[in-house]
Design an enzyme around this catalytic site. Structure first.
Site, PDB file in Angstrom:
ATOM      1  N   ARG A  78     -31.539 -28.654 -33.736  1.00 53.73           N
ATOM      2  CA  ARG A  78     -31.666 -29.709 -32.724  1.00 53.73           C
ATOM      3  C   ARG A  78     -30.587 -31.047 -33.395  1.00 53.73           C
ATOM      4  O   ARG A  78     -31.311 -32.411 -33.744  1.00 53.73           O
ATOM      5  CB  ARG A  78     -33.285 -30.173 -32.135  1.00 53.73           C
ATOM      6  CG  ARG A  78     -32.531 -31.172 -30.670  1.00 53.73           C
ATOM      7  CD  ARG A  78     -34.105 -31.188 -29.965  1.00 53.73           C
ATOM      8  NE  ARG A  78     -33.833 -32.051 -28.512  1.00 53.73           N
ATOM      9  CZ  ARG A  78     -34.628 -33.335 -28.462  1.00 53.73           C
ATOM     10  NH1 ARG A  78     -34.960 -33.720 -28.980  1.00 53.73           N
ATOM     11  NH2 ARG A  78     -34.057 -33.685 -27.119  1.00 53.73           N
ATOM     12  N   GLU A 167     -35.305 -36.481 -22.531  1.00 54.46           N
ATOM     13  CA  GLU A 167     -35.899 -37.592 -21.725  1.00 54.46           C
ATOM     14  C   GLU A 167     -35.325 -38.428 -20.776  1.00 54.46           C
ATOM     15  O   GLU A 167     -35.302 -39.682 -20.889  1.00 54.46           O
ATOM     16  CB  GLU A 167     -36.820 -38.353 -23.278  1.00 54.46           C
ATOM     17  CG  GLU A 167     -37.435 -37.850 -24.494  1.00 54.46           C
ATOM     18  CD  GLU A 167     -37.963 -38.904 -25.449  1.00 54.46           C
ATOM     19  OE1 GLU A 167     -37.183 -40.133 -24.716  1.00 54.46           O
ATOM     20  OE2 GLU A 167     -38.219 -38.074 -26.287  1.00 54.46           O
ATOM     21  N   TYR A 295     -45.216 -38.467 -28.951  1.00 56.29           N
ATOM     22  CA  TYR A 295     -45.751 -39.286 -29.988  1.00 56.29           C
ATOM     23  C   TYR A 295     -46.963 -40.002 -30.470  1.00 56.29           C
ATOM     24  O   TYR A 295     -47.953 -40.195 -30.902  1.00 56.29           O
ATOM     25  CB  TYR A 295     -44.024 -41.071 -30.241  1.00 56.29           C
ATOM     26  CG  TYR A 295     -43.062 -40.550 -30.429  1.00 56.29           C
ATOM     27  CD1 TYR A 295     -42.907 -40.146 -31.513  1.00 56.29           C
ATOM     28  CD2 TYR A 295     -41.962 -39.796 -29.991  1.00 56.29           C
ATOM     29  CE1 TYR A 295     -41.528 -39.828 -31.898  1.00 56.29           C
ATOM     30  CE2 TYR A 295     -40.789 -39.161 -29.698  1.00 56.29           C
ATOM     31  CZ  TYR A 295     -40.529 -39.728 -30.986  1.00 56.29           C
ATOM     32  OH  TYR A 295     -39.449 -38.827 -31.987  1.00 56.29           O
ATOM     33  N   GLU A 355     -39.533 -32.722 -30.035  1.00 51.54           N
ATOM     34  CA  GLU A 355     -39.538 -34.068 -30.852  1.00 51.54           C
ATOM     35  C   GLU A 355     -40.904 -34.847 -31.862  1.00 51.54           C
ATOM     36  O   GLU A 355     -41.749 -35.030 -30.743  1.00 51.54           O
ATOM     37  CB  GLU A 355     -39.026 -35.238 -30.650  1.00 51.54           C
ATOM     38  CG  GLU A 355     -37.657 -35.363 -30.373  1.00 51.54           C
ATOM     39  CD  GLU A 355     -36.589 -37.197 -29.373  1.00 51.54           C
ATOM     40  OE1 GLU A 355     -37.255 -38.087 -29.632  1.00 51.54           O
ATOM     41  OE2 GLU A 355     -35.982 -36.914 -29.297  1.00 51.54           O
TER      42      GLU A 355
HETATM   43  C1  BGC Z   1     -36.104 -40.851 -28.075  1.00 50.68           C
HETATM   44  C2  BGC Z   1     -35.637 -41.224 -29.828  1.00 50.68           C
HETATM   45  C3  BGC Z   1     -36.293 -42.094 -30.748  1.00 50.68           C
HETATM   46  C4  BGC Z   1     -37.209 -41.910 -30.804  1.00 50.68           C
HETATM   47  C5  BGC Z   1     -38.579 -42.718 -31.184  1.00 50.68           C
HETATM   48  C6  BGC Z   1     -37.708 -40.303 -28.600  1.00 50.68           C
HETATM   49  O1  BGC Z   1     -37.586 -41.492 -27.283  1.00 50.68           O
HETATM   50  O2  BGC Z   1     -35.842 -39.381 -28.148  1.00 50.68           O
HETATM   51  O3  BGC Z   1     -34.118 -41.015 -29.755  1.00 50.68           O
HETATM   52  O4  BGC Z   1     -35.139 -41.743 -31.579  1.00 50.68           O
HETATM   53  O5  BGC Z   1     -37.892 -41.465 -29.473  1.00 50.68           O
HETATM   54  O6  BGC Z   1     -38.129 -43.587 -31.008  1.00 50.68           O
HETATM   55  C1  BGC Z   2     -43.735 -45.425 -26.150  1.00 54.18           C
HETATM   56  C2  BGC Z   2     -43.183 -42.942 -27.086  1.00 54.18           C
HETATM   57  C3  BGC Z   2     -41.264 -43.291 -26.553  1.00 54.18           C
HETATM   58  C4  BGC Z   2     -40.934 -44.467 -27.077  1.00 54.18           C
HETATM   59  C5  BGC Z   2     -39.379 -44.609 -26.516  1.00 54.18           C
HETATM   60  C6  BGC Z   2     -42.833 -45.507 -26.667  1.00 54.18           C
HETATM   61  O1  BGC Z   2     -43.063 -47.182 -26.108  1.00 54.18           O
HETATM   62  O2  BGC Z   2     -44.651 -45.259 -26.630  1.00 54.18           O
HETATM   63  O3  BGC Z   2     -43.334 -42.082 -26.538  1.00 54.18           O
HETATM   64  O4  BGC Z   2     -40.883 -42.305 -27.324  1.00 54.18           O
HETATM   65  O5  BGC Z   2     -41.174 -45.936 -26.035  1.00 54.18           O
HETATM   66  O6  BGC Z   2     -38.572 -45.120 -27.510  1.00 54.18           O
END
Ligand code: BGC
Ligand code: BGC
Length: 447
Positions: A78, A167, A295, A355
């Site tokens: 991706r 996103e 995340y 991701e």
């Molecule tokens: C984004 C990525 C970023 C990753 C880690 C996601 O929100 O799509 O571009 O590097 O989180 O922050």
């Molecule tokens: C969130 C992550 C998100 C990021 C974006 C953070 O504050 O916890 O889930 O991907 O922001 O860069």
């Protein structure tokens, strides 16, 4: 208990990246400026004044990076296409050299046996469109559909599935509400027309791709939202946050309607942005897959200052935290997926994790926190699959250490370490771990 080796047959393994975070070559071969080129030049916008001008120099080093992917044994990659590389002013004249780069990239991936999975927009809007209002301007959605047609006509013979946007929540909130990402506007809730226009862009582009017989996905940043306590005020705050972070971006696409945004004080027509008939364009009943970027979960409490926001984000104590300070709660991924399955039922298309990963301190060698993070999240994924959720693949973030937006080069998400002075790539322990996992999974599932 099911674990990662029990993921369903045919499960697809990949890695994910984004154009501005790895390509560099921002002024080469006719690429136009993007909002990120402008934003990084603002004093104080990015930690230590870092920029993506060179990044991982992937624009020149992509053969080496594809060799690294081949070494992992990936099914898919991706990546994102830079809109200003293809259309330097966002609309009108096509830049043949820009399109030719993605043409070479796609061919090299196919030669390596890797299926390309492009994202059409990962936050690098052409600056010329920002000058006309960016995502606050409805017209940007129509320009996105035109751009989609240009790229799909060139690559669609070799690229079966496409992701429209990355996103829209993070882009709207960080880029337009808080101003911590490009284009650096701080409009608070009045940023939400940018969300609607991105969703409209998704819907229009989905039609362009479907007309050409191509599969369409949308990648959202989704988070399970938990109230800090069962008190009614905390529950209400959590529901308001869930509407903003998750449902605002999934309900219109999957169900054809917006969630109730009244707790945020946002009018139903999102400050006049939503016009009659728009939801029919945004609604994508034929969506071929939903991309989930996960995340961490989010804990929400009633606001300490209700005049400011209708919720407070609070930390989740007593769990490990990544180098970025994000709480590590792997089972939250299972909870999120099971919740999506229950909430949307038959309206939910198959899911792909587009991701998931964590940043680790550069000095942490071997990178055991990353291996622990990835393996625990994959086990959680297998448990969700065992509970009946249709999950088709997993793209870890990220192949390489890269330009981590406002954090510059400080947060390192790569399976491969990058020395940004020499551009030397060094696979980490997690690289070998991921390669061995993919091999072992295939061995088990072929028996
Ligand atoms: C984004 C990525 C970023 C990753 C880690 C996601 O929100 O799509 O571009 O590097 O989180 O922050
Ligand atoms: C969130 C992550 C998100 C990021 C974006 C953070 O504050 O916890 O889930 O991907 O922001 O860069």
């Amino acid at each position: 208990m099911p674990d990662r080796f029990d993921l369903p047959a045919g499960f697809r393994w990949g890695v994910a990246t984004a154009a501005y975070q790895i390509e560099g070559a921002v002024a080469e071969d006719g690429r136009g400026p993007s909002v990120w080129d402008t934003f990084v030049a603002r004093p104080g916008a990015v930690r230590d004044g870092h920029t993506g001008a060179v990044a991982c120099d992937h624009y020149h080093r992509y053969p080496e990076d594809i060799a690294l992917m081949k070494g992992l044994g990936l099914d898919g990659y991706r990546f994102s296409i830079s809109w200003p590389r293809v259309l330097p002013t966002g609309a009108g004249a096509v830049n043949p050299a820009g399109l030719a780069f993605y043409d070479r990239l796609v061919d090299a991936l196919l030669d390596a046996g890797i299926t390309p999975l492009p994202t059409l927009f990962h936050w690098d809007l052409p600056q010329a469109l920002e000058d006309r209002g960016g995502w606050l301007d409805r017209d940007t959605a129509y320009r996105f559909a035109d751009y989609t047609a240009v790229v799909a006509d060139r690559l669609g013979d070799r690229v079966p599935a496409w992701i429209t946007l990355n996103e829209p929540f993070v882009h709207t909130v960080f880029g337009y509400a808080l101003g911590t990402h490009a284009p650096g506007r701080a409009l608070m809730f009045e940023a939400l027309p940018a969300a609607h226009h991105q969703l409209l862009a998704h819907g229009l582009a989905a039609a362009v791709l479907h007309e050409r017989g191509l599969d369409v996905m949308l990648s959202n940043n989704l988070t399970p939202v938990e109230p800090a306590t069962p008190a009614p005020a905390d529950l209400a705050a959590a529901a308001a946050y869930d509407a903003l972070h998750n449902r605002l971006f999934t309900d219109p696409v999957l169900l054809g309607r917006y969630p109730d945004l009244s707790a945020l004080g946002v009018p139903d027509d999102i400050y006049g942005a939503v016009r009659p008939g728009d939801l029919d364009l945004v609604h994508t009943p034929g969506l071929d897959g939903l991309g989930v970027n996960f995340y961490n979960p989010t804990r929400i409490a009633a606001p300490t200052d209700p005049g400011l926001l209708p919720f407070d984000l609070v930390d989740i104590p007593d769990v490990p935290h990544t180098a970025f300070g994000w709480p590590v709660v792997p089972d939250a991924l299972r909870q999120l997926l099971v919740h999506l399955h229950e909430l949307y039922g038959k309206s939910l298309p198959p899911l792909t994790i587009t991701e998931n990963g964590c940043s680790v301190e550069e000095s942490t060698d071997p990178d055991h926190p990353r291996i622990d993070y990835l393996s625990a999240h994959l086990d959680a994924l297998a448990r969700a699959a065992a509970e009946g959720v249709d999950i088709r693949g997993y793209y870890t973030w990220s192949l390489l250490d890269n330009f981590e937006w406002a954090e510059g080069y400080h947060q390192r998400f790569g399976l491969v370490h990058v020395d940004f002075d020499t551009q030397r790539r060094t696979p980490r322990a997690s690289y070998a771990w991921y390669r061995d996992l993919i091999t072992a999974y295939r061995g088990r599932n072929e028996r």
